[in-house]
Design a protein around this motif. Sequence first.
Motif, PDB file in Angstrom:
ATOM      1  N   VAL A  94       0.842  -1.185   0.000  1.00 55.11           N
ATOM      2  CA  VAL A  94       0.000   0.000   0.000  1.00 55.11           C
ATOM      3  C   VAL A  94       0.880   1.238   0.000  1.00 55.11           C
ATOM      4  O   VAL A  94       0.672   2.171  -0.764  1.00 55.11           O
ATOM      5  CB  VAL A  94      -0.946  -0.015   1.214  1.00 55.11           C
ATOM      6  N   VAL A  95       1.910   1.188   0.813  1.00 55.92           N
ATOM      7  CA  VAL A  95       2.812   2.331   0.876  1.00 55.92           C
ATOM      8  C   VAL A  95       3.512   2.507  -0.463  1.00 55.92           C
ATOM      9  O   VAL A  95       3.599   3.607  -1.011  1.00 55.92           O
ATOM     10  CB  VAL A  95       3.834   2.141   2.014  1.00 55.92           C
ATOM     11  N   SER A 155       2.489   1.817  -3.270  1.00 59.45           N
ATOM     12  CA  SER A 155       1.599   2.375  -4.274  1.00 59.45           C
ATOM     13  C   SER A 155       1.453   3.879  -4.108  1.00 59.45           C
ATOM     14  O   SER A 155       1.222   4.595  -5.063  1.00 59.45           O
ATOM     15  CB  SER A 155       0.236   1.689  -4.226  1.00 59.45           C
ATOM     16  N   PHE A 156       1.600   4.359  -2.874  1.00 60.63           N
ATOM     17  CA  PHE A 156       1.565   5.810  -2.687  1.00 60.63           C
ATOM     18  C   PHE A 156       2.751   6.444  -3.402  1.00 60.63           C
ATOM     19  O   PHE A 156       2.632   7.436  -4.091  1.00 60.63           O
ATOM     20  CB  PHE A 156       1.678   6.181  -1.202  1.00 60.63           C
ATOM     21  N   VAL A 157       3.887   5.813  -3.167  1.00 60.07           N
ATOM     22  CA  VAL A 157       5.109   6.384  -3.725  1.00 60.07           C
ATOM     23  C   VAL A 157       5.020   6.404  -5.245  1.00 60.07           C
ATOM     24  O   VAL A 157       5.161   7.444  -5.887  1.00 60.07           O
ATOM     25  CB  VAL A 157       6.331   5.558  -3.273  1.00 60.07           C
ATOM     26  N   GLY A 168       2.407   6.013  -7.084  1.00 58.46           N
ATOM     27  CA  GLY A 168       1.266   6.807  -7.520  1.00 58.46           C
ATOM     28  C   GLY A 168       1.601   8.278  -7.543  1.00 58.46           C
ATOM     29  O   GLY A 168       1.263   9.004  -8.473  1.00 58.46           O
ATOM     30  N   SER A 169       2.326   8.711  -6.533  1.00 51.42           N
ATOM     31  CA  SER A 169       2.612  10.134  -6.459  1.00 51.42           C
ATOM     32  C   SER A 169       3.571  10.557  -7.554  1.00 51.42           C
ATOM     33  O   SER A 169       3.627  11.702  -7.938  1.00 51.42           O
ATOM     34  CB  SER A 169       3.192  10.474  -5.084  1.00 51.42           C
TER      35      SER A 169
END
Lengths: 312, 243
Positions: B26-27, B29-31, B33-34
């Motif tokens: 999940v983390v 994907s943040f990275v 994604g951003s």
Amino acid sequence: MSDAMNQDVTPPTGATTRRTALKAVGATLGAAAFAQALAPLTEWTPNLSVAEFLQKHYRELTREQMAEILTRLENEARERYGAEVSIEDVPPADGVQFAYALNLSICIGCRKCAEACHRENNHDRSTQQSYIRVLEMEKGSIDLEKGTADYDHPVPQKDKFYMPVQCQQCDRPPCVSVCPVEATWKEKDGIVVVDYNWCIGCRYCEAACPYHARRFNWSRPQIPKEEVNPVQAYLSNRIRPQGVMEKCTFCLHRTRNGRLPACLEACPTGARVFGNLLDPKSEIRWVLENKRVFVLKEELGTRPRFYYFFDE
Amino acid sequence: MPNPAQPTPGASTPRSTASLGRKARVVASFVLGSLGLLTIAGQVFLPGRSVPDKEGVVDPALASDNEPKKVHEIRIRKRVAVLSVDTGARHANGDPIRILCSSCHATTRPRIETRGAAELDEFHQGLTYRHGDLTCLSCHDATNYDRLRRADGGGISFADVMELCGQCHGPQSRDYRNGSHGGMTGHWDLTRGPRERNNCVDCHDPHAPQYPLVMPVFAPRHDRGRHPASTTATDNLRPVSHE
């Protein structure tokens, strides 16, 4: 990367930055990120270990990795609850398809099943959590939205019948398809399970379940050590962490070892029937072949593995 | 169009994130994604349904296929074969003196018409009795009070009381034999262990067989916020009398 379980590995980003990252970039994120954002308890639990953080998906774990995880979880139970427990990873067997049936002519609504579930599955004591809700229903209607669960008078009442509702272990489980991270799935013996180490607590599944059969752990379950049921399985009654979903697993830690579910054994009226659908001589098959069984909310196409019937 | 959240079987999952943990993914994907690198996030962090079963797990059902399977027994809870009545007198050692039913009934003339506790004025007063419109001797054997009545003669031992019930309650006895009446404990899989079953009279008093009214236990707290009378409502069910 096969050694991703290595204890020295640090998480890709620090826990504190997660929420800020979310706010800034939410629009470009995938379903899981939204789900994580909507999860009611998005703070990292202080107790979340690096090992758990980096744990692989249940179905990718090797035996050795699972053994390590089980030992870690047993140690955690000792540290947090003072209880000596044994956690097993018990697989589904070939040739076994579980199903459950409940005789509504017999059930008197005493809620012994709900209580047995509470104890067997190491539910939080203060909230009196249980996977079973027993509904008091008007005779003539099977609309479970009209049932009441908080009745408090002698049972059975003449004009009522009683309907315990728990996970229906659907063959087309809406809760599974909405899970954005595949933390819940249907096993080959028909049981829908949750990997509590993988669940992000978004509660989509809770909302998707037409039977209100899923529960959320708002806090870490509190159980006095002498009341902890030490016979546990990874996918069932081990004490859940805070912030994850949980549900009835047909007591897979018992049933996959040939035993009957706790709620069935506790039923003082004998209203419950459990067994292997693939065994033509089983009690459950007899019920399906000789009683007029029905399932709840059939129109939704969920295909429950939980049947109800009345004696003629 | 295929649903991006559910990769087709065999769709490759990038190794770099697939073997990371759930929370790590999940983390990650943040990275990603951003940075705008991810258009179909689902394909990156979902493990996919094609993941094979875990390696090296021995299936117990397969493992035991070659050996003949031992089938464990189903035990039905026993009842005593011989009934007796406490005379109220005591032996020299203090033990109560009990006598067999036949001690009296061998000499009394059977009263075939007795069908209620109210009709008992000489003995057995206080017997609770409500079972259809049956006479006592539709169940007790008028020729031998130490046993029960078999419809075609011969008698049934008190230990085999379920045969008596079966003479009049065919459907329930059939359901019982097929496991859908009367409950059980132990194993659904008799190759793994035995099973215990209740006797009809564990749940139904032969003289007043209606299942008792009880107070429910364990009032739910999460539903409607109603609080149960006590936090440990775990004692046995509390019977309440009918009406």
